[in-house]
Design a protein around this motif. Sequence first.
Motif, PDB file in Angstrom:
ATOM      1  N   LEU A 193      76.659  45.364  95.212  1.00 11.26           N
ATOM      2  CA  LEU A 193      74.960  45.444  95.507  1.00 11.26           C
ATOM      3  C   LEU A 193      74.824  46.610  95.984  1.00 11.26           C
ATOM      4  O   LEU A 193      73.753  47.635  95.717  1.00 11.26           O
ATOM      5  CB  LEU A 193      75.152  43.946  95.814  1.00 11.26           C
ATOM      6  N   THR A 194      75.523  47.029  97.022  1.00 15.96           N
ATOM      7  CA  THR A 194      74.902  48.431  97.464  1.00 15.96           C
ATOM      8  C   THR A 194      74.872  49.819  96.953  1.00 15.96           C
ATOM      9  O   THR A 194      73.818  50.231  96.756  1.00 15.96           O
ATOM     10  CB  THR A 194      75.113  48.813  98.997  1.00 15.96           C
ATOM     11  N   ALA A 195      76.030  49.731  96.210  1.00 17.01           N
ATOM     12  CA  ALA A 195      76.243  50.610  95.247  1.00 17.01           C
ATOM     13  C   ALA A 195      74.761  51.182  94.638  1.00 17.01           C
ATOM     14  O   ALA A 195      75.163  51.698  93.567  1.00 17.01           O
ATOM     15  CB  ALA A 195      78.085  50.431  94.741  1.00 17.01           C
ATOM     16  N   CYS A 196      74.594  49.496  93.930  1.00 21.39           N
ATOM     17  CA  CYS A 196      74.127  49.746  92.447  1.00 21.39           C
ATOM     18  C   CYS A 196      73.063  49.975  92.870  1.00 21.39           C
ATOM     19  O   CYS A 196      71.820  50.137  91.810  1.00 21.39           O
ATOM     20  CB  CYS A 196      74.262  48.094  92.114  1.00 21.39           C
ATOM     21  N   LEU A 197      72.015  50.038  94.144  1.00 21.65           N
ATOM     22  CA  LEU A 197      71.039  50.095  94.843  1.00 21.65           C
ATOM     23  C   LEU A 197      70.063  51.639  94.207  1.00 21.65           C
ATOM     24  O   LEU A 197      70.824  52.753  94.190  1.00 21.65           O
ATOM     25  CB  LEU A 197      70.886  50.050  96.049  1.00 21.65           C
ATOM     26  N   PRO A 198      69.523  51.451  93.463  1.00 27.21           N
ATOM     27  CA  PRO A 198      68.483  52.994  93.531  1.00 27.21           C
ATOM     28  C   PRO A 198      67.751  53.762  94.278  1.00 27.21           C
ATOM     29  O   PRO A 198      67.310  52.984  95.106  1.00 27.21           O
ATOM     30  CB  PRO A 198      67.263  52.877  91.915  1.00 27.21           C
ATOM     31  N   PHE A 199      68.475  54.597  94.891  1.00 23.26           N
ATOM     32  CA  PHE A 199      67.945  55.579  95.660  1.00 23.26           C
ATOM     33  C   PHE A 199      66.798  56.562  95.330  1.00 23.26           C
ATOM     34  O   PHE A 199      66.630  57.200  94.395  1.00 23.26           O
ATOM     35  CB  PHE A 199      68.626  55.629  96.755  1.00 23.26           C
ATOM     36  N   LEU A 210      64.052  42.679  97.454  1.00 29.11           N
ATOM     37  CA  LEU A 210      64.158  41.415  98.566  1.00 29.11           C
ATOM     38  C   LEU A 210      65.004  40.517  97.991  1.00 29.11           C
ATOM     39  O   LEU A 210      65.804  40.050  98.769  1.00 29.11           O
ATOM     40  CB  LEU A 210      62.236  41.103  98.754  1.00 29.11           C
ATOM     41  N   PHE A 211      65.540  40.656  97.127  1.00 25.33           N
ATOM     42  CA  PHE A 211      66.526  39.542  96.146  1.00 25.33           C
ATOM     43  C   PHE A 211      67.436  40.453  96.731  1.00 25.33           C
ATOM     44  O   PHE A 211      68.901  39.407  97.062  1.00 25.33           O
ATOM     45  CB  PHE A 211      66.793  40.417  94.918  1.00 25.33           C
ATOM     46  N   ASN A 212      68.793  41.383  96.250  1.00 28.09           N
ATOM     47  CA  ASN A 212      69.321  42.021  96.885  1.00 28.09           C
ATOM     48  C   ASN A 212      69.514  42.361  98.596  1.00 28.09           C
ATOM     49  O   ASN A 212      70.290  42.333  99.055  1.00 28.09           O
ATOM     50  CB  ASN A 212      69.457  43.842  96.678  1.00 28.09           C
ATOM     51  N   LYS A 213      68.496  42.352  99.288  1.00 31.97           N
ATOM     52  CA  LYS A 213      68.537  42.104 100.539  1.00 31.97           C
ATOM     53  C   LYS A 213      68.665  40.627 100.799  1.00 31.97           C
ATOM     54  O   LYS A 213      70.050  40.379 102.284  1.00 31.97           O
ATOM     55  CB  LYS A 213      67.316  42.192 101.361  1.00 31.97           C
ATOM     56  N   ALA A 214      68.212  40.116 100.190  1.00 32.71           N
ATOM     57  CA  ALA A 214      68.456  38.428 100.771  1.00 32.71           C
ATOM     58  C   ALA A 214      70.080  38.024 100.224  1.00 32.71           C
ATOM     59  O   ALA A 214      70.501  37.040 101.030  1.00 32.71           O
ATOM     60  CB  ALA A 214      67.487  37.503  99.806  1.00 32.71           C
ATOM     61  N   ALA A 215      70.636  38.178  98.878  1.00 35.68           N
ATOM     62  CA  ALA A 215      71.837  38.503  98.830  1.00 35.68           C
ATOM     63  C   ALA A 215      72.214  39.130  99.436  1.00 35.68           C
ATOM     64  O   ALA A 215      73.947  38.477  99.625  1.00 35.68           O
ATOM     65  CB  ALA A 215      72.120  38.977  97.851  1.00 35.68           C
ATOM     66  N   LEU A 216      72.789  40.408  99.862  1.00 30.89           N
ATOM     67  CA  LEU A 216      73.486  41.061 101.542  1.00 30.89           C
ATOM     68  C   LEU A 216      74.199  40.077 102.311  1.00 30.89           C
ATOM     69  O   LEU A 216      75.135  40.144 102.726  1.00 30.89           O
ATOM     70  CB  LEU A 216      72.556  42.236 101.096  1.00 30.89           C
ATOM     71  N   TYR A 217      72.781  39.948 103.071  1.00 35.06           N
ATOM     72  CA  TYR A 217      72.540  38.832 104.157  1.00 35.06           C
ATOM     73  C   TYR A 217      72.889  38.336 104.143  1.00 35.06           C
ATOM     74  O   TYR A 217      74.142  37.120 104.617  1.00 35.06           O
ATOM     75  CB  TYR A 217      71.322  38.968 104.899  1.00 35.06           C
ATOM     76  N   ALA A 218      73.195  36.755 103.277  1.00 32.34           N
ATOM     77  CA  ALA A 218      72.927  35.198 103.126  1.00 32.34           C
ATOM     78  C   ALA A 218      74.850  35.624 102.983  1.00 32.34           C
ATOM     79  O   ALA A 218      75.810  35.530 103.415  1.00 32.34           O
ATOM     80  CB  ALA A 218      73.027  35.027 101.453  1.00 32.34           C
ATOM     81  N   LEU A 219      75.898  36.545 102.031  1.00 33.00           N
ATOM     82  CA  LEU A 219      76.833  36.987 102.088  1.00 33.00           C
ATOM     83  C   LEU A 219      77.097  37.319 103.470  1.00 33.00           C
ATOM     84  O   LEU A 219      78.470  36.314 104.374  1.00 33.00           O
ATOM     85  CB  LEU A 219      77.430  37.772 101.076  1.00 33.00           C
ATOM     86  N   ALA A 220      77.045  37.915 104.783  1.00 31.14           N
ATOM     87  CA  ALA A 220      77.332  38.132 105.913  1.00 31.14           C
ATOM     88  C   ALA A 220      77.233  36.919 106.372  1.00 31.14           C
ATOM     89  O   ALA A 220      77.970  36.959 107.501  1.00 31.14           O
ATOM     90  CB  ALA A 220      76.909  39.511 106.065  1.00 31.14           C
TER      91      ALA A 220
END
Length: 319
Positions: free
Chosen positions: A167-173, A199-209
Amino acid sequence: MSPKSLQQGNLSSPTMFLLLGFSSTYRTQVTLCLCFSLIYLVTVLGNLLIVTLVWLDAHLHSPMYFFLGHLSFLDICYSSVTLPKILGDSLSPQKTISFVGCITQIYFFLCFGGSECILLAAMAYDRYLAICHPLHYPALMSKKMCHCLVAISWLSGSFSSLIQAFLTACLPFCGSNMINHSFCKIPFLLKVSCSPNALFNKAALYALAGTIAMGSFLLTLVSYVHIIRAVLQKGAGTQRAFATCTSHLTVVTLFFGTGAIAYLVPHSSGSKEIDEVLTLLYAVVTPMLNPIIYSLRNSEVKGAIRKALHREVLRMSTK
């Protein structure tokens, strides 16, 4: 490559990140390099000693020390994800990391950290069975069960970290490619991302961790609630058994405590130094302290060390 050129990365796939890390003064960098070198040396040698003792000493061939050996191996891997890179950067004028290298570091850091969370919970469950169900302990904590729990810890950590890294690799920078840290961490990559679904990416990443960390912590907490209740009810015999939990409880407090504080502290510019110190506590210092804690507070480990030293002295004297 100049910092300016590093900031002009592609919107979807930057090739390089600039790690701001610690102070850029030469004296500070040398001091940090010496400190981190010593920490890494103690971490590797201390945990390698525990792994070797558990492997060679027949008195340590029990479920508790089987898990301890895997914990020590995880600590070596965990610290090796970040410390060699930090050491290399401490004396380098340009602290950079490639995009692929950054995602790879995130994957292994989360993989070993998540696996350690679950392994600590498995160790707490082992102590719960040993103290609360001593008669059924050999059957419940069989060799097959030990291998299953270790496999679950590795697979869970690997699967969770794989999703988070993907998910992090798919983020646009876009904009700045500077990471305000000494190594790659997801919260800092989210800050430099320009994803419309941040916000969705952040929620998904923090939910997994959070699932891995909180689930492991709650399982550990429930195990110790039952252990303490059994100690209070059954008296002296169980209190002696509880002594085997003190080292593990100290390690759990250090690992989960410092990790929780590091991720709950807001990542603002004013708290950069605090975040660096807290991150180093659970990512660098805790793996170094774990073998020291188990060596100082565990009579069987101290006995195994004495026997190993005695055999080495005898071997040297015969020569």
